[in-house]
Design a protein around this motif. Structure first.
Motif, PDB file in Angstrom:
ATOM      1  N   GLY A   1      -1.490  -6.983  -4.801  1.00 47.74           N
ATOM      2  CA  GLY A   1      -2.664  -6.876  -5.661  1.00 47.74           C
ATOM      3  C   GLY A   1      -2.297  -6.983  -7.115  1.00 47.74           C
ATOM      4  O   GLY A   1      -2.601  -6.100  -7.910  1.00 47.74           O
ATOM      5  N   CYS A   2      -1.654  -8.079  -7.483  1.00 51.00           N
ATOM      6  CA  CYS A   2      -1.085  -8.212  -8.838  1.00 51.00           C
ATOM      7  C   CYS A   2      -2.120  -8.386  -9.936  1.00 51.00           C
ATOM      8  O   CYS A   2      -1.784  -8.262 -11.111  1.00 51.00           O
ATOM      9  N   GLY A   3      -3.370  -8.660  -9.586  1.00 58.29           N
ATOM     10  CA  GLY A   3      -4.372  -8.849 -10.634  1.00 58.29           C
ATOM     11  C   GLY A   3      -3.935  -9.927 -11.600  1.00 58.29           C
ATOM     12  O   GLY A   3      -3.449 -10.982 -11.187  1.00 58.29           O
ATOM     13  N   GLY A   4      -4.057  -9.674 -12.884  1.00 62.87           N
ATOM     14  CA  GLY A   4      -3.693 -10.656 -13.905  1.00 62.87           C
ATOM     15  C   GLY A   4      -2.206 -10.794 -14.157  1.00 62.87           C
ATOM     16  O   GLY A   4      -1.785 -11.554 -15.025  1.00 62.87           O
TER      17      GLY A   4
ATOM     18  N   ALA B   1       4.591 -11.712  -6.455  1.00 60.00           N
ATOM     19  CA  ALA B   1       3.315 -11.060  -6.743  1.00 60.00           C
ATOM     20  C   ALA B   1       2.235 -11.743  -5.915  1.00 60.00           C
ATOM     21  O   ALA B   1       2.128 -12.972  -5.925  1.00 60.00           O
ATOM     22  N   ILE B   2       1.462 -10.935  -5.187  1.00 58.53           N
ATOM     23  CA  ILE B   2       0.394 -11.509  -4.378  1.00 58.53           C
ATOM     24  C   ILE B   2      -0.939 -10.855  -4.717  1.00 58.53           C
ATOM     25  O   ILE B   2      -1.000  -9.706  -5.135  1.00 58.53           O
ATOM     26  N   ASP B   3      -1.990 -11.635  -4.545  1.00 60.54           N
ATOM     27  CA  ASP B   3      -3.344 -11.127  -4.715  1.00 60.54           C
ATOM     28  C   ASP B   3      -4.255 -11.993  -3.854  1.00 60.54           C
ATOM     29  O   ASP B   3      -3.995 -13.185  -3.680  1.00 60.54           O
ATOM     30  N   ARG B   4      -5.323 -11.406  -3.349  1.00 60.33           N
ATOM     31  CA  ARG B   4      -6.275 -12.163  -2.529  1.00 60.33           C
ATOM     32  C   ARG B   4      -7.177 -13.048  -3.362  1.00 60.33           C
ATOM     33  O   ARG B   4      -7.671 -14.059  -2.892  1.00 60.33           O
ATOM     34  N   ALA B   5      -7.403 -12.689  -4.612  1.00 61.58           N
ATOM     35  CA  ALA B   5      -8.372 -13.396  -5.453  1.00 61.58           C
ATOM     36  C   ALA B   5      -7.742 -14.577  -6.183  1.00 61.58           C
ATOM     37  O   ALA B   5      -6.749 -14.417  -6.899  1.00 61.58           O
TER      38      ALA B   5
END
Length: 171
Positions: A29-32, A50-54
């Motif tokens: 969930g790294c966000g920005g 770094a991973i994020d779904r969005a």
């Protein structure tokens, strides 16, 4: 939390992680990508995935970490931690900042999986920020309880003001 920049809010995370120059980290969930960038600044031979779904978060994280990506110290992927394929025993530290998955109905298989991703003795660090001390204390308690039900040892929760850090060591 009001009036504090994203960099300042993530600096405490990276300081608590005590990133070593050769560490291999996974941020869920790294966000920005602010914490990713701050961690990467401390690396010499290490790496941050770094991973994020969005998709929008991944785009921002890639932009913020462009130099680190070119240098080979950062990789940013659009992925869901419950589905992404990653090699076992490949991370010294897995961390997440304000990812409610760790205190709201944490899927037991997820924690088992994270345990398999960590090297023996590796750490899972879950960080949270909430508007009040009582709220962050509740979140820390829920996260710590979830981690204690799995193969993690030495689960500790530290609450300071409106911030919490829960640490669990891989057995």
């Amino acid at each position: 939390m009001a009036g504090v920049s994203a960099v300042d809010r993530r600096r405490w995370v990276v300081e608590a992680l005590a990133v070593g120059p050769d560490d291999r980290l996974l941020e869920i969930g790294c966000g920005g990508g602010t914490a990713t960038a701050l961690a990467a600044e401390r690396l010499r031979g290490g790496h941050v995935l770094a991973i994020d779904r969005a998709a929008s978060a991944v785009r921002r994280a890639r932009e913020r970490n462009a130099a680190h990506i070119r240098a080979g110290t950062v990789e940013v992927r659009q992925a869901d931690i419950t589905a992404v394929e990653l090699p076992e025993r490949s991370f010294d530290t897995v961390f997440a900042v304000n990812v409610s998955l760790f205190w709201l109905a944490t899927p037991p298989r997820l924690l088992d999986r994270i345990g398999r991703l960590l090297v023996p003795g590796g750490t899972l660090r879950v960080f949270a920020e909430r508007p009040t001390h009582a709220a962050v204390e509740a979140v820390a308690g829920q996260a710590a309880a979830a981690l204690r039900t799995r193969a993690f040892t030495l689960v500790t929760a530290t609450v300071t003001g409106t911030r919490a850090a829960v640490t669990a060591t891989n057995a």
